[in-house]
Design a protein around this motif. Structure first.
Motif, short mmCIF file in Angstrom:
data_model
loop_
_atom_site.label_atom_id
_atom_site.label_comp_id
_atom_site.label_asym_id
_atom_site.label_seq_id
_atom_site.Cartn_x
_atom_site.Cartn_y
_atom_site.Cartn_z
N SER A 3 0.82 -1.20 0.00
CA SER A 3 0.00 0.00 0.00
C SER A 3 0.86 1.26 0.00
O SER A 3 0.57 2.23 -0.68
N ALA A 4 1.95 1.20 0.76
CA ALA A 4 2.85 2.35 0.83
C ALA A 4 3.46 2.62 -0.54
O ALA A 4 3.55 3.77 -0.97
N ALA A 5 3.84 1.57 -1.24
CA ALA A 5 4.45 1.73 -2.56
C ALA A 5 3.46 2.35 -3.53
O ALA A 5 3.81 3.23 -4.32
N THR A 7 1.02 4.28 -2.76
CA THR A 7 0.86 5.67 -2.35
C THR A 7 2.01 6.52 -2.90
O THR A 7 1.79 7.59 -3.47
N LEU A 8 3.22 6.03 -2.72
CA LEU A 8 4.38 6.78 -3.18
C LEU A 8 4.36 6.92 -4.69
O LEU A 8 4.79 7.95 -5.23
N LEU A 11 3.01 10.03 -6.48
CA LEU A 11 3.79 11.26 -6.59
C LEU A 11 4.47 11.39 -7.94
O LEU A 11 4.72 12.49 -8.41
N LEU A 44 -0.85 11.26 1.88
CA LEU A 44 0.19 12.14 1.35
C LEU A 44 -0.02 13.57 1.83
O LEU A 44 0.93 14.28 2.18
N PHE A 49 3.16 15.97 1.60
CA PHE A 49 3.73 15.64 0.30
C PHE A 49 2.86 16.11 -0.86
O PHE A 49 3.34 16.26 -1.97
#
Lengths: 269, 269
Positions: A3-5, A7-8, A11, A44, A49
DNA sequence: TGTATCGGTTCATATATTGAACCATTGGTT
DNA sequence: AACCAATGGTTCAATATATGAACCGATACA
């Protein structure tokens, strides 16, 4: 994919050409559900971010990056990002690899690494590279700011019989360099040295320096040249990435044209 | 707290003073399991937000920030117009000058400049400023959106014996800040730091950030405070202008009132 | 030699993530 | 003015995904 990946990864859709993205558009770009994307964007935003433009409701990159970029620059000096790609380059080619940076109108030697493969090897013993007589210099003339050419054309001292000493010949070589995406110089500065060079770009996406391989001239074969070209591409991409830049499409296209026949080359990380 | 949020939160532990963090240390800082932290760091590394120093095996901020910071600044130019006023502010006061921007409900550090006048000086080493305990935060509460106060009142951690920790005391300080046009905090966050802060406004004419001077507390005199106030006004006007805003009349009036009477310039007792 | 770190890995458990379907608004078209 | 097609944002059951205790090998130290 975590999930973090995911999200990143959101960007990476924000670019100079598309600096603001609405929720729905971001869903489409990311190829993910709206609810999911929404929660990711929330995370984010929480961290600074991204921020939402109150007027348009669209999202844009947040202020946290400025602070973190500053810390990154303080933490990792430019030279640090050069070590690993140069090492790989020297290993893969068995020759001397080096990096030069452009400051003002001068190309300064930043770092070099000699392969231990052969007992004879090229040693770079200059601090600055003459623009008209080295592969690095040609690279700077071909891909760097235009004022370099005016400066270089003024004085072109002869170092060897092979040195380019007329503006016409120089411009011809620059044209070839632009078309190929690489510069090449055979004995133009030191007699037995054959050099090949690719440009590096920094966070301004402008020419920032060169990465080169200097060979003992008698060892150069078409096969070795091909290996060098391929690894120069990898090194240039890797260093460019580390310096916060991206390789212009036009350069990638030139490389692709020069290297037709080989499978796609992955960037170095 | 989402997994993505936890992952992003890891980045806030990297600062100028602690630019490299090992896995175990990062676990302790984040208060989370090692396996979890490891996977989070992996995701960050994948995206280029951190990289591992091959020599020490520790992690540091990655090169991706350089590109993203550049895109942010191109999207929302903030840093560009801050350099010159901050420089003047730091020079004139001999102390550390810094600017913070409000994004959502958080004050982010944007830029800072230390004067070289004294051998002791304040270093700003946080990414975000607590609203109740810093001059910048008080400024945001006094001149920013009203929802900030609700948020700040909820949790007011004590950093030093001087930290404001009751909603009543906070509201009192905000009232004084509004009346004066400046915020002031003496040792509320770090013990020996005396801070003064003025609001900045952007093209919407809403509160957009703060410009501040952080002094070594023992150096603060009424004369220095007066100098700082005067130059804070100049810096705030300059940055506000550069960001496309204008200082509200009510603020100008408050400044005029503060700078005519001498009693208002006395440092906090 | 024993101990205490370190970075990194495994696997059963259960918790946090997911996306279809659902609102409420907005802006343009007929 | 009614309609339509977007938009940003929300809900909830199903389940895919994150979690952490325990473990591993390496290194440093005394």
């Amino acid at each position: 994919m975590s999930s973090a990946a995911k999200t990143l990864a959101l960007l990476s859709h924000f670019t100079d050409l598309r600096p603001e993205i609405g929720l729905s558009q971001l869903c489409r770009l990311a190829g993910r559900d709206k609810a999911t994307t929404y929660r990711h964007v929330q995370a984010l935003e929480e961290a600074g971010f991204v921020e939402q433009n109150p007027a348009t409701k669209r999202y844009r990159l947040g202020p946290a990056f400025l602070q973190l970029a500053r810390t990154r620059e303080r933490t990792v000096p430019r030279k640090a990002g050069v070590e690993a790609p140069l090492h790989m380059l020297a290993e893969a080619t068995g020759e001397t690899a080096h990096v030069a940076v452009l400051s003002g109108t001068t190309l300064y030697a930043l770092h070099q690494l000699e392969s231990v493969k052969h007992s004879t090897r090229v040693l770079i013993d200059v601090n600055t590279f003459p623009l008209h007589a080295t592969a690095s210099g040609l690279c700077a003339l071909a891909f760097g700011p235009t004022e370099l050419l005016d400066l270089a054309s003024k004085t072109m001292p002869r170092f060897t019989p092979e040195t380019i000493t007329t503006p016409d010949a120089l411009e011809g070589e620059i044209a070839v360099t632009r078309q190929r995406g690489f510069a090449q110089s055979s004995g133009g500065y030191e007699h037995d040295v054959h050099s090949m060079s690719a440009p590096i770009f920094d966070q301004t996406d402008l020419f920032a320096g060169t990465v080169s391989v200097a060979c003992v001239a008698t060892r150069v074969t078409p096969e070795l040249a091909r290996i060098i070209y391929e690894h120069l591409v990898l090194a240039s991409r890797g260093i460019t990435y580390n310096w916060g830049g991206s390789v212009p499409d036009i350069i990638e296209a030139a490389w692709a044209g020069s290297l037709t026949g080989t499978e796609a080359l992955e960037p170095m990380t």
